[in-house]
Design an enzyme around this catalytic site. Structure first.
Site, PDB file in Angstrom:
ATOM      1  N   TYR A 147       0.842  -1.198   0.000  1.00 54.65           N
ATOM      2  CA  TYR A 147       0.000   0.000   0.000  1.00 54.65           C
ATOM      3  C   TYR A 147       0.878   1.249   0.000  1.00 54.65           C
ATOM      4  O   TYR A 147       0.644   2.196  -0.758  1.00 54.65           O
ATOM      5  CB  TYR A 147      -0.920  -0.007   1.224  1.00 54.65           C
ATOM      6  CG  TYR A 147      -1.801   1.222   1.329  1.00 54.65           C
ATOM      7  CD1 TYR A 147      -2.981   1.308   0.602  1.00 54.65           C
ATOM      8  CD2 TYR A 147      -1.457   2.281   2.162  1.00 54.65           C
ATOM      9  CE1 TYR A 147      -3.796   2.421   0.698  1.00 54.65           C
ATOM     10  CE2 TYR A 147      -2.261   3.403   2.258  1.00 54.65           C
ATOM     11  CZ  TYR A 147      -3.426   3.469   1.525  1.00 54.65           C
ATOM     12  OH  TYR A 147      -4.236   4.587   1.611  1.00 54.65           O
ATOM     13  N   LYS A 151       1.281   4.304  -2.847  1.00 57.60           N
ATOM     14  CA  LYS A 151       1.121   5.732  -2.609  1.00 57.60           C
ATOM     15  C   LYS A 151       2.381   6.516  -2.990  1.00 57.60           C
ATOM     16  O   LYS A 151       2.297   7.698  -3.321  1.00 57.60           O
ATOM     17  CB  LYS A 151       0.722   5.982  -1.158  1.00 57.60           C
ATOM     18  CG  LYS A 151      -0.644   5.400  -0.802  1.00 57.60           C
ATOM     19  CD  LYS A 151      -1.731   5.855  -1.774  1.00 57.60           C
ATOM     20  CE  LYS A 151      -3.095   5.260  -1.447  1.00 57.60           C
ATOM     21  NZ  LYS A 151      -4.152   5.702  -2.378  1.00 57.60           N
TER      22      LYS A 151
END
Length: 254
Positions: A147, A151
């Site tokens: 994750y 980002k």
């Protein structure tokens, strides 16, 4: 008339943003893979335009953009790339397919939406793209490695396109909040030490308010919450090892 198209609109930040912009007179378009929840929100807002969509499906993305823009004379004032998935846990304990899915939705899906939106954004005055970034895009965050990587990619794409698309009059920026109280976070079975130490102090409505601020005055990066703003600006001025040390402390396990 200003319009906004929101991915991941059925719940959490996307839904809060839809309610806020609709309440302030914008024409709202809703996209999400959860059709039942999406239809319920669309009905709540008075039957606004909506379509079931998996942002990883390139052909469906093209069709959705075309259909929404057709409702508004081929124009798109604001694309909010909010769709995303998350999995907390030790990297090696998460199936490789799930890591890949995180990157597929959070990076490829966002890239496909933005690419498909370009002609409609270009045709619109003051057009913007707002990407859902994260505090985990500032420094690699343990227990959410893929994750966090996604980002970082969002951050890089945002910075590059904001410079590249200036010649078209399109601004591109991202929001960088720490943990937000949404179903995506509350449904996790594993609690990262960083979440335990920092807490979940933001609500979806606060992020929606930041989307509104961004729509009125674009910034390349918009860090959210007092603590993370301090961390963000400190990281711009301090040696990288300081940020690494802070992250190591926040992520320490018992």
């Amino acid at each position: 008339m200003d319009n906004i198209l929101i991915t991941g609109a059925a719940s959490g930040i996307g839904a809060a943003t839809a309610r806020l912009f609709h309440g302030r007179g914008w024409k709202v378009g809703l996209l999400d893979i959860n059709h039942a929840a999406l239809a319920s929100l669309a009905a709540e807002l008075g039957g606004v335009w909506h379509a079931e969509l998996d942002v990883a499906d390139a052909a469906a993305v093209q069709a959705a953009l075309k259909d929404f823009a057709a409702e508004h004379g081929g124009q798109l004032r604001l694309l909010f790339n909010c769709a995303g998935v998350l999995r907390f846990g030790h990297f090696e304990s998460i199936e490789l397919a799930e890591h890949a899915r995180i990157l597929q939705i959070n990076v490829l899906g966002l890239l496909q939406m933005t690419h498909a939106a370009f002609p409609y954004l270009k045709a619109t005055a003051n057009a913007q793209v707002i990407n859902m970034g994260s505090a985990s895009g500032l420094y690699g965050t343990p227990h959410m490695a893929s994750y966090s990587a996604s980002k970082f990619a969002v951050r890089g794409l945002t910075e590059a396109l904001d410079l590249e698309w200036r010649r078209h009059g399109i601004r591109v920026g991202d929001l960088m909040p720490p943990f937000v109280r949404t179903p995506m976070v509350s449904s996790q079975a594993f609690e990262p030490p960083a979440l335990r130490h920092l807490g979940v102090n933001l609500q979806a409505e606060q992020i929606a308010a930041a989307v509104w601020q961004q729509s009125q005055g674009a910034a390349v990066h918009r860090p959210i919450s007092g603590l993370f703003k301090l961390m963000y600006w400190s990281a711009q001025l301090s040696p990288a090892w300081i940020t690494r040390a802070i992250m190591g402390w926040l992520s320490r396990e018992k």
